[in-house]
Design a protein around this motif. Structure first.
Motif, short mmCIF file in Angstrom:
data_model
loop_
_atom_site.label_atom_id
_atom_site.label_comp_id
_atom_site.label_asym_id
_atom_site.label_seq_id
_atom_site.Cartn_x
_atom_site.Cartn_y
_atom_site.Cartn_z
N HIS A 47 42.67 -31.63 36.30
CA HIS A 47 43.72 -30.63 36.09
C HIS A 47 43.46 -29.82 34.81
CE1 HIS A 47 47.68 -28.79 36.17
NE2 HIS A 47 47.80 -29.13 34.90
N GLU A 48 43.15 -30.50 33.71
CA GLU A 48 42.87 -29.80 32.46
C GLU A 48 41.60 -28.96 32.57
OE1 GLU A 48 41.49 -31.26 28.25
OE2 GLU A 48 43.67 -31.56 28.41
N THR A 49 40.61 -29.47 33.29
CA THR A 49 39.37 -28.72 33.47
C THR A 49 39.62 -27.42 34.21
OG1 THR A 49 38.06 -30.76 33.47
CG2 THR A 49 37.03 -28.81 34.44
N ILE A 50 40.37 -27.48 35.30
CA ILE A 50 40.64 -26.28 36.08
C ILE A 50 41.53 -25.31 35.31
CG2 ILE A 50 41.70 -25.40 38.21
CD1 ILE A 50 38.86 -26.73 38.47
N ALA A 51 42.48 -25.82 34.53
CA ALA A 51 43.30 -24.94 33.69
C ALA A 51 42.42 -24.21 32.68
CB ALA A 51 44.38 -25.75 32.99
N PHE A 52 41.47 -24.91 32.08
CA PHE A 52 40.54 -24.28 31.13
C PHE A 52 39.67 -23.24 31.85
CE2 PHE A 52 36.29 -24.27 29.10
CZ PHE A 52 36.65 -23.70 27.89
N ASN A 54 40.39 -21.56 34.54
CA ASN A 54 41.23 -20.40 34.86
C ASN A 54 41.47 -19.51 33.64
OD1 ASN A 54 41.47 -20.88 37.61
ND2 ASN A 54 43.25 -22.19 37.33
N ALA A 55 41.74 -20.12 32.49
CA ALA A 55 41.92 -19.34 31.26
C ALA A 55 40.63 -18.63 30.89
CB ALA A 55 42.39 -20.25 30.12
N TRP A 58 40.09 -15.62 33.17
CA TRP A 58 40.93 -14.49 32.79
C TRP A 58 40.32 -13.76 31.59
CZ3 TRP A 58 43.63 -12.66 28.63
CH2 TRP A 58 44.53 -11.63 28.89
N ARG A 107 44.16 -25.27 24.21
CA ARG A 107 44.60 -25.87 25.47
C ARG A 107 45.73 -26.86 25.22
NH1 ARG A 107 40.75 -28.89 23.55
NH2 ARG A 107 40.50 -31.05 24.15
N ALA A 108 46.53 -27.03 26.22
CA ALA A 108 47.71 -27.90 26.13
C ALA A 108 47.29 -29.33 25.83
CB ALA A 108 48.50 -27.84 27.44
#
Length: 110
Positions: A47-52, A54-55, A58, A107-108
């Motif tokens: 989840h954190e990998t995909i969020a990174f 995606n950021a 962008w 990152r969160a």
């Protein structure tokens, strides 16, 4: 002005070895691999990998300078070179690397 505060330019010039070494010294964790600028970012889970990712997607879209990515469950390896400069390294590669570092730091849960 720091690299992360700069923006990519259209048709950048290839850098020579001393310029590459100087800019590389401004980045933490990045290395030259062949003719590419590369870093592996360690993350907690998928989840954190995909969020990174995606950021990162962008940001690179905004800069119009896209890396090659190797995505695994808990890491993402980012690899830059400038295709329009014959696969050489340019300022754009180092600018986006610095911006990727800033995303990683923000990152969160970091």
């Amino acid at each position: 002005m720091s690299l992360r505060d700069m923006n990519c330019t259209f048709s950048p010039a290839a850098l020579d070895a001393p310029d590459v070494a100087s800019l590389l010294a401004e980045l933490d964790g990045w290395a030259i691999s062949g003719a590419r600028l590369e870093r592996r970012f360690a993350l907690r889970d998928y989840h954190e990998t995909i969020a990174f990712v995606n950021a990162l997607a962008w940001m690179t879209h905004q800069q119009d300078h896209h890396p090659d990515l190797l995505v695994t469950y808990n890491s993402c390896t980012v690899s830059y070179c400038t295709h329009s400069a014959g696969g050489s390294l340019t300022n754009n590669d180092f600018i986006c690397a610095a911006k990727a570092d800033a995303l990683y730091a923000q990152r969160a849960g970091a």
